[in-house]
Design a protein around this motif. Structure first.
Motif, PDB file in Angstrom:
ATOM      1  N   GLU A  17      17.130  10.693  -6.071  1.00 60.51           N
ATOM      2  CA  GLU A  17      17.016  10.279  -4.669  1.00 60.51           C
ATOM      3  C   GLU A  17      15.698  10.816  -4.127  1.00 60.51           C
ATOM      4  O   GLU A  17      15.222  11.875  -4.549  1.00 60.51           O
ATOM      5  CB  GLU A  17      18.194  10.792  -3.837  1.00 60.51           C
ATOM      6  CG  GLU A  17      18.314  12.288  -3.766  1.00 60.51           C
ATOM      7  CD  GLU A  17      19.556  12.749  -3.025  1.00 60.51           C
ATOM      8  OE1 GLU A  17      19.540  13.888  -2.529  1.00 60.51           O
ATOM      9  OE2 GLU A  17      20.530  11.974  -2.951  1.00 60.51           O
ATOM     10  N   GLU A  18      15.107  10.090  -3.182  1.00 60.80           N
ATOM     11  CA  GLU A  18      13.795  10.472  -2.665  1.00 60.80           C
ATOM     12  C   GLU A  18      13.891  11.808  -1.938  1.00 60.80           C
ATOM     13  O   GLU A  18      14.759  12.019  -1.092  1.00 60.80           O
ATOM     14  CB  GLU A  18      13.254   9.389  -1.735  1.00 60.80           C
ATOM     15  CG  GLU A  18      11.820   9.597  -1.326  1.00 60.80           C
ATOM     16  CD  GLU A  18      11.238   8.417  -0.578  1.00 60.80           C
ATOM     17  OE1 GLU A  18      10.255   8.622   0.155  1.00 60.80           O
ATOM     18  OE2 GLU A  18      11.773   7.304  -0.726  1.00 60.80           O
ATOM     19  N   ALA A  19      12.991  12.726  -2.288  1.00 57.96           N
ATOM     20  CA  ALA A  19      13.002  14.059  -1.680  1.00 57.96           C
ATOM     21  C   ALA A  19      11.850  14.221  -0.684  1.00 57.96           C
ATOM     22  O   ALA A  19      12.057  14.618   0.462  1.00 57.96           O
ATOM     23  CB  ALA A  19      12.908  15.124  -2.767  1.00 57.96           C
ATOM     24  N   SER A  56      10.061  12.894   5.584  1.00 57.51           N
ATOM     25  CA  SER A  56      10.451  11.872   6.550  1.00 57.51           C
ATOM     26  C   SER A  56      11.672  12.357   7.309  1.00 57.51           C
ATOM     27  O   SER A  56      12.723  12.631   6.709  1.00 57.51           O
ATOM     28  CB  SER A  56      10.763  10.545   5.852  1.00 57.51           C
ATOM     29  OG  SER A  56       9.595  10.025   5.247  1.00 57.51           O
ATOM     30  N   GLN A  57      11.539  12.473   8.631  1.00 58.34           N
ATOM     31  CA  GLN A  57      12.621  12.961   9.472  1.00 58.34           C
ATOM     32  C   GLN A  57      12.873  11.957  10.593  1.00 58.34           C
ATOM     33  O   GLN A  57      12.093  11.845  11.523  1.00 58.34           O
ATOM     34  CB  GLN A  57      12.268  14.339  10.083  1.00 58.34           C
ATOM     35  CG  GLN A  57      11.906  15.406   9.064  1.00 58.34           C
ATOM     36  CD  GLN A  57      13.123  15.933   8.331  1.00 58.34           C
ATOM     37  OE1 GLN A  57      14.266  15.658   8.723  1.00 58.34           O
ATOM     38  NE2 GLN A  57      12.904  16.695   7.268  1.00 58.34           N
ATOM     39  N   GLY A  58      13.978  11.214  10.464  1.00 60.06           N
ATOM     40  CA  GLY A  58      14.346  10.268  11.520  1.00 60.06           C
ATOM     41  C   GLY A  58      13.281   9.244  11.825  1.00 60.06           C
ATOM     42  O   GLY A  58      13.049   8.896  12.985  1.00 60.06           O
ATOM     43  N   GLY A  59      12.593   8.771  10.807  1.00 59.96           N
ATOM     44  CA  GLY A  59      11.559   7.765  11.006  1.00 59.96           C
ATOM     45  C   GLY A  59      10.182   8.343  11.257  1.00 59.96           C
ATOM     46  O   GLY A  59       9.191   7.611  11.295  1.00 59.96           O
ATOM     47  N   ASN A  60      10.103   9.657  11.451  1.00 56.51           N
ATOM     48  CA  ASN A  60       8.823  10.318  11.660  1.00 56.51           C
ATOM     49  C   ASN A  60       8.471  11.169  10.441  1.00 56.51           C
ATOM     50  O   ASN A  60       9.358  11.687   9.761  1.00 56.51           O
ATOM     51  CB  ASN A  60       8.878  11.214  12.905  1.00 56.51           C
ATOM     52  CG  ASN A  60       9.138  10.410  14.167  1.00 56.51           C
ATOM     53  OD1 ASN A  60       8.530   9.364  14.373  1.00 56.51           O
ATOM     54  ND2 ASN A  60      10.044  10.897  15.005  1.00 56.51           N
ATOM     55  N   ASN A  61       7.173  11.313  10.207  1.00 61.07           N
ATOM     56  CA  ASN A  61       6.718  12.117   9.074  1.00 61.07           C
ATOM     57  C   ASN A  61       6.242  13.488   9.533  1.00 61.07           C
ATOM     58  O   ASN A  61       5.605  13.620  10.588  1.00 61.07           O
ATOM     59  CB  ASN A  61       5.584  11.412   8.331  1.00 61.07           C
ATOM     60  CG  ASN A  61       6.063  10.191   7.578  1.00 61.07           C
ATOM     61  OD1 ASN A  61       7.222  10.109   7.177  1.00 61.07           O
ATOM     62  ND2 ASN A  61       5.175   9.229   7.369  1.00 61.07           N
ATOM     63  N   GLU A  62       6.571  14.487   8.726  1.00 61.19           N
ATOM     64  CA  GLU A  62       6.064  15.835   8.936  1.00 61.19           C
ATOM     65  C   GLU A  62       5.288  16.254   7.693  1.00 61.19           C
ATOM     66  O   GLU A  62       5.696  15.933   6.567  1.00 61.19           O
ATOM     67  CB  GLU A  62       7.222  16.815   9.198  1.00 61.19           C
ATOM     68  CG  GLU A  62       7.979  16.512  10.481  1.00 61.19           C
ATOM     69  CD  GLU A  62       9.113  17.499  10.719  1.00 61.19           C
ATOM     70  OE1 GLU A  62       9.559  18.130   9.731  1.00 61.19           O
ATOM     71  OE2 GLU A  62       9.549  17.637  11.870  1.00 61.19           O
ATOM     72  N   TYR A  63       4.172  16.980   7.897  1.00 61.03           N
ATOM     73  CA  TYR A  63       3.269  17.291   6.801  1.00 61.03           C
ATOM     74  C   TYR A  63       3.145  18.809   6.628  1.00 61.03           C
ATOM     75  O   TYR A  63       2.860  19.536   7.592  1.00 61.03           O
ATOM     76  CB  TYR A  63       1.894  16.677   7.057  1.00 61.03           C
ATOM     77  CG  TYR A  63       1.965  15.191   7.342  1.00 61.03           C
ATOM     78  CD1 TYR A  63       1.976  14.263   6.304  1.00 61.03           C
ATOM     79  CD2 TYR A  63       2.052  14.722   8.653  1.00 61.03           C
ATOM     80  CE1 TYR A  63       2.051  12.902   6.560  1.00 61.03           C
ATOM     81  CE2 TYR A  63       2.133  13.359   8.918  1.00 61.03           C
ATOM     82  CZ  TYR A  63       2.137  12.461   7.865  1.00 61.03           C
ATOM     83  OH  TYR A  63       2.231  11.113   8.127  1.00 61.03           O
TER      84      TYR A  63
END
Length: 237
Positions: free
Chosen positions: A188-190, A205-212
């Motif tokens: 599964e995608e991590a 990816s968190q709720g449609g938003n990306n964190e880096y």
């Protein structure tokens, strides 16, 4: 009578098609022709395939290059592509056949591995490792790379200790990293790993938003090992 007419029509089509096919082309068509049997199983390449229950997780198997025409038993090889019931592709060196034509993907497992896979589905083994897919220029196909225990530990440490940064700092080259089950069947995608010459980032990816997250410097040598297969197969390097 209708069946007789159908058979005659098929034979006539074969008579017209046969001179146009070389021996190699005919052999290739045979190799890509499977039979949908009365009990719902598929017979292909001398092996029987049984339909699997609905999968809840993604199989960790790469697609092969075999596109297969699945037909009813009375369809000749020469007409298999025209009168197929559906088209399938093999996965994992012929362990799985994936029906691409159904509304929801259907998977068929080779009979000798069927019980093993169904048991794995029921066991729902935890995701304990990581892997990713890359295109091998040398072999001309997609291949999987499985991270070592040390590399898995480095990814987990970077996720826990790394600093969140703005997207403008993140280089675009990278690949999706998948969590893998300990039985080797599912993934599964991590997250995503992005990298430049020296810097490495993890994208969540968190709720449609990306964190880096920038990978801490101490883990950079291990991340260089992780991305090596992808890096060496990138055309720009």
């Amino acid at each position: 009578m209708k069946r007789v007419k159908k058979i005659v029509a098929l034979l006539l089509c074969m008579a017209f098609c046969l001179p146009l096919c070389s021996c190699k082309e005919l052999d290739d068509m045979r190799a890509q022709h499977a039979i949908l049997q009365e009990d719902g199983t598929i017979l292909w390449n001398g092996q029987v395939y049984k339909e699997l229950p609905t999968l809840q997780r993604e199989l960790m198997l790469e697609e092969d290059e075999n596109w297969i025409s699945v037909t009813l038993p009375d369809v000749p090889v020469l007409l298999s592509e025209r009168f197929d019931e559906f088209t399938a592709i093999s996965m994992g060196d012929g362990v799985i056949l994936l029906d691409y034509d159904s509304e929801w993907y259907s998977y068929y497992c080779r009979a000798d591995r069927y019980d093993e896979l169904v048991a794995a589905m029921e066991a729902d083994a935890p995701m304990t490792g990581y892997c990713y897919s890359y295109y091998s220029i040398k072999d001309g196909k997609m291949e999987n790379y499985t991270l070592t225990d040390e590399q898995v530990a480095a990814v987990r440490a970077a996720l826990a200790e790394g600093v969140f940064v703005d997207s403008s700092q993140v280089y675009y080259i990278g690949f999706d990293l998948y969590a893998c089950s300990e039985d080797g069947w599912f993934c599964e995608e991590a997250c995503r790993i992005n990298y430049s010459e020296h810097n490495y980032y993890l994208t969540l990816s968190q709720g449609g938003n990306n964190e880096y997250i920038q990978v801490p410097e101490e883990y950079e040598p291990i991340f260089a090992e992780i991305v090596a297969k992808d890096r060496e197969n990138m055309f720009i390097y």
